[in-house]
Design a protein around this motif. Structure first.
Motif, PDB file in Angstrom:
ATOM      1  N   UNK A  48      99.088  19.863 120.916  1.00  0.00           N
ATOM      2  CA  UNK A  48     100.490  20.913 120.950  1.00  0.00           C
ATOM      3  C   UNK A  48     101.050  20.886 122.467  1.00  0.00           C
ATOM      4  N   UNK A  49      99.527  20.361 122.879  1.00  0.00           N
ATOM      5  CA  UNK A  49     100.652  20.064 124.539  1.00  0.00           C
ATOM      6  C   UNK A  49      99.330  18.708 124.538  1.00  0.00           C
ATOM      7  N   UNK A  50      99.922  18.330 126.418  1.00  0.00           N
ATOM      8  CA  UNK A  50      99.445  16.976 126.995  1.00  0.00           C
ATOM      9  C   UNK A  50      99.595  16.525 127.724  1.00  0.00           C
ATOM     10  N   UNK A  51      98.703  16.462 128.662  1.00  0.00           N
ATOM     11  CA  UNK A  51      99.394  15.150 130.061  1.00  0.00           C
ATOM     12  C   UNK A  51      97.943  14.207 129.589  1.00  0.00           C
ATOM     13  N   UNK A  52      98.468  12.613 129.622  1.00  0.00           N
ATOM     14  CA  UNK A  52      98.426  12.727 129.409  1.00  0.00           C
ATOM     15  C   UNK A  52      97.044  12.095 130.003  1.00  0.00           C
ATOM     16  N   UNK A  57      95.750  19.882 124.217  1.00  0.00           N
ATOM     17  CA  UNK A  57      95.404  20.710 123.233  1.00  0.00           C
ATOM     18  C   UNK A  57      95.702  20.595 122.136  1.00  0.00           C
ATOM     19  N   UNK A  58      94.322  21.101 121.241  1.00  0.00           N
ATOM     20  CA  UNK A  58      94.892  20.260 119.884  1.00  0.00           C
ATOM     21  C   UNK A  58      94.665  21.475 119.104  1.00  0.00           C
ATOM     22  N   UNK A  59      95.569  22.065 118.172  1.00  0.00           N
ATOM     23  CA  UNK A  59      95.981  23.272 117.299  1.00  0.00           C
ATOM     24  C   UNK A  59      95.716  22.943 116.124  1.00  0.00           C
ATOM     25  N   UNK A  60      95.411  23.702 115.081  1.00  0.00           N
ATOM     26  CA  UNK A  60      95.628  24.211 113.526  1.00  0.00           C
ATOM     27  C   UNK A  60      96.994  23.961 113.231  1.00  0.00           C
ATOM     28  N   UNK A  61      97.909  22.618 112.960  1.00  0.00           N
ATOM     29  CA  UNK A  61      98.947  22.924 112.046  1.00  0.00           C
ATOM     30  C   UNK A  61      99.789  23.939 111.628  1.00  0.00           C
ATOM     31  N   UNK A  62      99.444  24.649 110.860  1.00  0.00           N
ATOM     32  CA  UNK A  62      99.603  26.050 110.972  1.00  0.00           C
ATOM     33  C   UNK A  62     100.012  27.004 111.582  1.00  0.00           C
ATOM     34  N   UNK A  97      91.517  23.971 119.727  1.00  0.00           N
ATOM     35  CA  UNK A  97      90.420  23.109 120.625  1.00  0.00           C
ATOM     36  C   UNK A  97      91.055  22.353 122.028  1.00  0.00           C
ATOM     37  N   UNK A  98      90.299  22.169 123.273  1.00  0.00           N
ATOM     38  CA  UNK A  98      91.051  22.075 124.379  1.00  0.00           C
ATOM     39  C   UNK A  98      90.698  20.815 124.820  1.00  0.00           C
TER      40      UNK A  98
END
Length: 173
Positions: A48-52, A57-62, A97-98
């Motif tokens: 969902x969001x990333x700074x390499x 930040x990982x989220x459910x695809x829904x 999840x982070x």
């Protein structure tokens, strides 16, 4: 006499637990851990969001919410237009999840481990399973550059992968 219950009441829906928090050597290992865990329980995660080199930040695809992009139609108007029937898998799922990098290691924490939808009964139902592999994408590019026609490319793809679904495949997965 014993009270009988409906058998469907006795069967609980499978729980979609969050992955256990942990420490990982690199960002890719963390992402694969969360993805593999999610798939085993019937849900799919996306970035969902990333700074390499800092956070992912990982989220459910829904997670998102469906927005109808069609113009609103005045039903009382004499020139009302038929509405398209649309559907969406999006449910505004709160799962998140982070992963943060700290002292060279990636630490996984769960911000919200709950879902607001049922798990997939079969992971092959998910659109991501209908994507071309990297190898198939390379083959498509090579054959296109060589002047092959689309039906020839599809025939070759099906020959190398008989289970290829010819509809709703994507190149950006």
């Amino acid at each position: 006499m014993m009270d009988t219950q409906n058998s469907s009441e006795l069967i609980e829906a499978p729980q979609m637990l969050p992955p256990p928090p942990g420490t990982f050597v690199d960002r890719e290992e963390l992402i694969h851990h969360v993805s593999d865990f999610a798939i085993s329980l019937g849900y799919v995660v996306t970035i969902k969001q990333s700074k390499r080199d800092k956070v992912v930040v990982l989220g459910c695809d829904r997670k998102a919410v469906y927005h109808n992009r069609q113009k609103t139609i005045d039903e009382s108007s004499a020139e009302s237009i038929r509405r398209r029937k649309t559907g969406s898998r999006l449910t505004n799922c709160p799962f998140e999840a982070v992963g943060k990098k700290d002292d060279g290691l990636w630490i996984l924490s769960i911000k919200n481990g709950t879902h607001n939808h049922e798990p997939l009964k079969d992971i092959s139902e998910h659109p991501s399973t209908r994507c071309f592999t990297e190898r198939e994408v390379l083959l498509i590019k090579e054959m296109t550059e060589a002047g092959s026609k689309p039906h020839q490319i599809l025939k070759r793809l099906r020959h190398s992968n008989p289970e290829l679904i010819n509809s709703k495949t994507c190149l950006q997965c």
